[in-house]
Each structure stands twice: as structure tokens, then as C-alpha cells.
Scaffold this active site. Sequence first.
Site, mmCIF file in Angstrom:
data_model
loop_
_atom_site.group_PDB
_atom_site.id
_atom_site.type_symbol
_atom_site.label_atom_id
_atom_site.label_comp_id
_atom_site.label_asym_id
_atom_site.label_seq_id
_atom_site.Cartn_x
_atom_site.Cartn_y
_atom_site.Cartn_z
ATOM 1 N N HIS A 127 0.844 -1.198 0.000
ATOM 2 C CA HIS A 127 0.000 0.000 0.000
ATOM 3 C C HIS A 127 0.874 1.241 0.000
ATOM 4 C CE1 HIS A 127 -0.092 1.599 4.239
ATOM 5 N NE2 HIS A 127 0.097 0.354 4.610
ATOM 6 N N ASP A 139 5.547 2.812 7.212
ATOM 7 C CA ASP A 139 4.174 2.343 6.899
ATOM 8 C C ASP A 139 3.534 3.279 5.882
ATOM 9 O OD1 ASP A 139 1.660 1.241 6.876
ATOM 10 O OD2 ASP A 139 1.104 1.949 8.878
ATOM 11 N N GLU A 173 -5.416 1.784 1.830
ATOM 12 C CA GLU A 173 -5.284 0.638 2.747
ATOM 13 C C GLU A 173 -5.663 1.055 4.156
ATOM 14 O OE1 GLU A 173 -3.237 -1.988 5.742
ATOM 15 O OE2 GLU A 173 -3.044 0.161 5.429
ATOM 16 N N GLU A 174 -5.241 2.265 4.530
ATOM 17 C CA GLU A 174 -5.437 2.717 5.908
ATOM 18 C C GLU A 174 -6.903 2.986 6.235
ATOM 19 O OE1 GLU A 174 -3.203 2.328 7.957
ATOM 20 O OE2 GLU A 174 -1.221 2.710 7.107
ATOM 21 N N ASP A 202 4.187 -4.824 3.718
ATOM 22 C CA ASP A 202 3.621 -3.701 4.475
ATOM 23 C C ASP A 202 4.432 -3.561 5.756
ATOM 24 O OD1 ASP A 202 2.079 -1.810 5.730
ATOM 25 O OD2 ASP A 202 0.215 -2.967 5.684
ATOM 26 N N HIS A 289 1.953 4.947 12.731
ATOM 27 C CA HIS A 289 0.804 5.851 12.555
ATOM 28 C C HIS A 289 0.995 7.199 13.251
ATOM 29 C CE1 HIS A 289 -2.283 2.614 11.124
ATOM 30 N NE2 HIS A 289 -1.206 2.683 10.383
#
Length: 319
Positions: A127, A139, A173-174, A202, A289
Site C-alpha cells: 500500500h 508504513d 489501505e489505511e 507492508d 501511525h
Amino acid sequence: MKLPVSGRTAAAGAVSVVMLLTCGSIVGAAPAPAHGSAALAAAPDIPVANVKAHLAQLQSIATANGGNRAHGRTGYKASLDYVKAKLDAAGFTTTIQQFTSSGRTGYNLIADWPGGDTGKVVMAGSHLDSVTSGAGINDNGSGSAAVLETALAVARSGYQPAKHLRFAWWGAEELGLVGSKYYVNNLSSANRARISGYLNFDMIGSPNPGYFVYDDDPTIEKTFKDYFTGLGVATEIETEGDGRSDHAPFKNAGVPVGGLFSGADYVKTAAQAAKWGGTAGQAFDRCYHSSCDTTANINDTALDRNADAVAYAVWKLSA
Ligand code: TRP
Ligand code: ZN
Ligand code: CA
């Protein structure tokens, strides 16, 4: 993507029955090369400096676009344009697939390498979107850059495998695997059946890394494990949850899947630090994140090993 624990493994039992019946014959049946072992091209060593150069570009894109590369934001499309331009220049056939999620346009990027048996497609994907809180360099700039550099290595070497190669960068994706679900849902059943394996990457450069291999298709899993065994690096089975990345829609559709992961918000144990180094009692990625998921949030050794493993598996599974 973050999922509640209860949502991670729904229907896994039903899917595994299909996997057992189909995976061995599909992925495991790589024919012997027609001209003897000399025809089996060795996978290249992926230059980690090249992978890091892509990460630096993704960081610059985030910085120039409000600090992120999230779905529906300008930094996402700029990331996609960057990857697409590299692939187009290298001779790939690229396709942008558009979808809508949360009222904003999203994009998947698909890159086909001309040649090979299109009845046996080996796919590798990552992603490309970040969360809104940061640049998303581990990420998932890490997977995106490693897959990009593997695709460019295919072009540089003029590799012409028996199977057809397809690379993918997923949007949104998130927001819940939106782009990859859209791709799988819009495949005809015939085209779905032509995919002999999907490899997902990922988070593969975590700053306090572990070396996790998805416990899915046995042939794909063994390919990754063999690579790390050759390096003398121990691996563990990925246990953070099967449903947490873009392999899940493929797996649910009966496609053999596998992948690598260097860890997110789970904490490294003392036993893991003993075999892998790094810091016990600390998350694999403390910037997961968060706004600190920048180019500083990458372990170069993990990124190098995992990028080389991507290329190894792509070569090996498509021969
Ligand atoms: N992008 C995924 C997420 O935000 C990263 C991730 C967490 C992951 N746990 C995982 C990927 C387990 C694969 C397997 O959740
Ligand atoms: Zn994430
Ligand atoms: Ca390398």
C-alpha cells in the site's frame, strides 16, 4: 490498517480449506528451466541505497503536501505519479485504477512486465497511502519502495520469467484495505484464477525490527524462510493478525498469499531482542501511525534484507 482483535480472523477457517486444496498445485509447480539450471537467473541484490532514495522522495512529497501521503490528499496522488513515472520509463505497462472512498477519489497503480505466461501471474504489492498524521515512511513507504526497486531490477536485468509479473501499489489501505478489495472485487473469476500468488509487503523497515513471515501459502512461506536461512537470520511467523493488510482480499478470494513484516506497535520481547538485536520492551515501530514515521524511522539493515527477500521471492516464484 488497525482492526479490532475480533475482526481479524473471520472466515479464516473456511478459506484455509480452499488454500489446502489449491495452493500446492498452483504455486508449487514451477517447471524446470528448459535449458537446464543455467537458465535459472539468480535474483539480484537490491541496492538499499536505491530503496532509500525512493523513501527520500516520498518524504519530500509528504513534506510538500501538508506532511502526509494519505488517501484523498495531494500527497497520495503525487506519490503515485512518482512511482508510475519510474515504471513507465523502465518499460512497464502501467494502469491507474480509480475508486471512491469516503467521498474522495482513490487510486491503485498496476504495472505489468510484458511477457511470461499470463495464465500464471505472480503479483507483488504494497500500500502506497499513509495515515493523515505523518509521512508513512515505514508504513508503508518501505514496502512501496522495495517493490518499486524490485520492479526496476527486473527491467534492468531484462529478466524474462516463465510466469507473468505484475506489481501493484494500493490506495486507501489505511481506510480498510479499500484499494486492494476494489481490485480483487473487480477481477473476473477467470483473471482471479490466473493469479498464482500474491506477495504483500507492508512495513519492512521497522526501526526496532523483527523478521516476520506470513504463515499462509506453504510454497511462498518456504521461499521467504529459505532466503533468511541463507542469511543466517531467524524468522518468526507473523501473528499480529491475518486481516491487517492487502493480502487479505486475495486470500479471501482463494489466491495463495504470503509476505513479510518487520513489526508495528507490538513490543519486542527479550527473546526476540536476543536473536535479532534491538531493544526489548520497546515497540518494533514506536512511530507507527505517528508524525515521527519519517526517513529517520527506518532500520537500514532490515530494509536491505527485506528488499533483497522481495526480489528473491519474485525471481524464484516466477521462474
Ligand atoms: N498497515 C498495517 C496496519 O496499519 C501494518 C500492519 C500492522 C500489518 N500489523 C500487521 C501488516 C500485520 C501485516 C501484518 O495495520
Ligand atoms: Zn498502517
Ligand atoms: Ca541489498
